[in-house]
Design an enzyme around this catalytic site. Structure first.
Site, PDB file in Angstrom:
ATOM      1  N   LYS A 145      24.208 -53.205  -1.740  1.00 57.56           N
ATOM      2  CA  LYS A 145      24.283 -54.426  -2.555  1.00 57.56           C
ATOM      3  C   LYS A 145      23.114 -54.483  -3.522  1.00 57.56           C
ATOM      4  CE  LYS A 145      22.640 -58.709  -1.348  1.00 57.56           C
ATOM      5  NZ  LYS A 145      22.477 -59.934  -0.551  1.00 57.56           N
ATOM      6  N   ASP A 161      25.506 -61.479   8.832  1.00 55.56           N
ATOM      7  CA  ASP A 161      24.325 -61.705   7.990  1.00 55.56           C
ATOM      8  C   ASP A 161      23.486 -62.805   8.638  1.00 55.56           C
ATOM      9  OD1 ASP A 161      22.597 -61.337   5.883  1.00 55.56           O
ATOM     10  OD2 ASP A 161      24.067 -61.759   4.319  1.00 55.56           O
TER      11      ASP A 161
HETATM   12  C1  R5P Z   1      19.761 -62.129   1.573  1.00 55.49           C
HETATM   13  O1  R5P Z   1      19.131 -61.073   1.677  1.00 55.49           O
HETATM   14  C2  R5P Z   1      20.280 -62.863   2.760  1.00 55.49           C
HETATM   15  O2  R5P Z   1      20.184 -62.111   3.926  1.00 55.49           O
HETATM   16  C3  R5P Z   1      21.714 -63.281   2.532  1.00 55.49           C
HETATM   17  O3  R5P Z   1      22.498 -62.115   2.363  1.00 55.49           O
HETATM   18  C4  R5P Z   1      21.852 -64.142   1.317  1.00 55.49           C
HETATM   19  O4  R5P Z   1      20.928 -65.184   1.359  1.00 55.49           O
HETATM   20  C5  R5P Z   1      23.235 -64.697   1.192  1.00 55.49           C
HETATM   21  O5  R5P Z   1      23.304 -65.451   0.022  1.00 55.49           O
HETATM   22  P1  R5P Z   1      24.694 -65.644  -0.703  1.00 55.49           P
HETATM   23  O6  R5P Z   1      25.650 -66.189   0.313  1.00 55.49           O
HETATM   24  O7  R5P Z   1      24.387 -66.628  -1.795  1.00 55.49           O
HETATM   25  O8  R5P Z   1      25.111 -64.336  -1.244  1.00 55.49           O
END
Ligand code: R5P
Length: 316
Positions: free
Chosen positions: A189, A215
């Site tokens: 990503k 996550d």
């Molecule tokens: C970022 O490194 C975090 O671990 C999450 O992946 C991130 O905060 C998710 O944010 P969103 O849902 O806005 O993509």
């Protein structure tokens, strides 16, 4: 060990569940606002000589909840509390943990919490080791992974694969993969902005398997949606499972989730569910986890899933 529980106001339902777990009442307090917008807090019961715990995720409105936490800690200390623990199950600002011209907001906020008189912090799956290390006071790190894994184990099909939606989530995903005895894949990503990401492939073979995307935080849903699309493009089954410790569900999360074939979405009650999301979310409570952490300050890190209590929350 008896602890006095103060609800900071950011997640009163969780504070009440923690108090119930401990068999105590909530300390009578005021958390309000003066007409000009200043936070106004007052502790209405004697807490002198007591160990006090303030339950306060610093979720949106982040700055308001942060200041309320700091003022409650100050009030408790001024009333003679023997110790003040801040149970911050979701730590807002944790993602701002690096410099490079930017504020290291995690560290700045940690200083503020410490200065208010907090002696110990309890965090649940903090975003990074750097965010955890931002504190100079003791941090007790707890994890919802065993609770969420237990829920997933009852839900996902045998032909599944755990997917880390980015490299940062790989250590977390590894723990899920071990708990569920499933293979692991990692999505490449790249973050374009606070709300937008793009992907450039997957490390691992997701073909013919149901992706279980995990996550620490779901904010705008961009990361999960991009990972889901990458999995589908790589030949995964169109039956996606999602688990995250903290479900913020900031718009346009509802739209992003409606565009991907999510079979089940599970998170914890670390923050209140945003009722306007339109998502059907399963919530696993972390009240038992926090209660255990409060009564066992020597503990920390992962706890057995025995304290799990699952509740379904269908959001209209
Ligand atoms: C970022 O490194 C975090 O671990 C999450 O992946 C991130 O905060 C998710 O944010 P969103 O849902 O806005 O993509």
């Amino acid at each position: 060990m008896s602890v006095r529980i103060i609800d900071g106001g950011a997640n009163s339902a969780l504070a009440a569940r923690v108090a119930t777990e401990l068999g105590v009442g909530l300390v009578n307090r005021i958390v309000g606002r003066f007409p000009d917008g200043e936070a106004q807090v007052q502790i209405l019961e004697a807490v002198d000589g007591d160990d006090v715990a303030i339950i306060q995720p610093t979720c949106a409105p982040v700055d308001e909840h942060l200041v309320e936490l700091a003022l409650l800690a100050d009030a408790a200390k001024r009333q003679g509390a023997a110790s003040v623990t801040a149970a911050i199950p979701y730590f807002g600002y944790a993602r701002q943990d690096r410099n490079g011209g930017r504020a290291v907001a995690a560290a700045a906020v940690a200083r503020m919490i410490e200065a208010a008189g907090v002696d110990r912090v309890i965090l649940v799956d903090p975003h990074s080791r750097a965010a955890e290390a931002a504190f100079r006071i003791r941090v007790q790190r707890e994890s919802a992974v065993p609770l969420l894994s237990k829920w997933l184990a009852r839900t996902v099909p045998a032909a599944s694969i755990v997917v880390a939606p980015d490299l940062g989530a790989a250590p977390l995903a590894e723990r899920y993969a071990q708990a569920l005895e499933l293979p692991l894949a990692v999505v490449r990503k790249h973050r374009l902005s606070g709300a937008h990401v793009e992907t450039s492939g997957i490390v691992g073979d997701v073909r013919g398997r149901a992706p279980v995307i995990v996550d620490d935080i779901i904010s705008t849903g961009g990361t999960i949606a991009a990972a889901a699309r990458a999995c589908l493009a790589a030949g995964a089954l169109g039956e996606i499972y999602v688990a995250a410790s903290h479900g913020l569900f900031v718009p346009p999360a509802d739209k992003r989730f409606s565009d991907i074939p999510v079979r089940a979405l599970v998170t914890t009650d670390s923050v209140p569910l945003a009722v306007q999301t339109g998502l059907a979310v399963q919530q696993v409570t972390i009240a038992g986890l926090i209660a255990a952490a409060l009564t066992n300050p020597a503990g920390g890190h992962e706890r057995p899933a025995a304290v799990a209590e699952t509740q379904s929350v269908e959001i209209a």
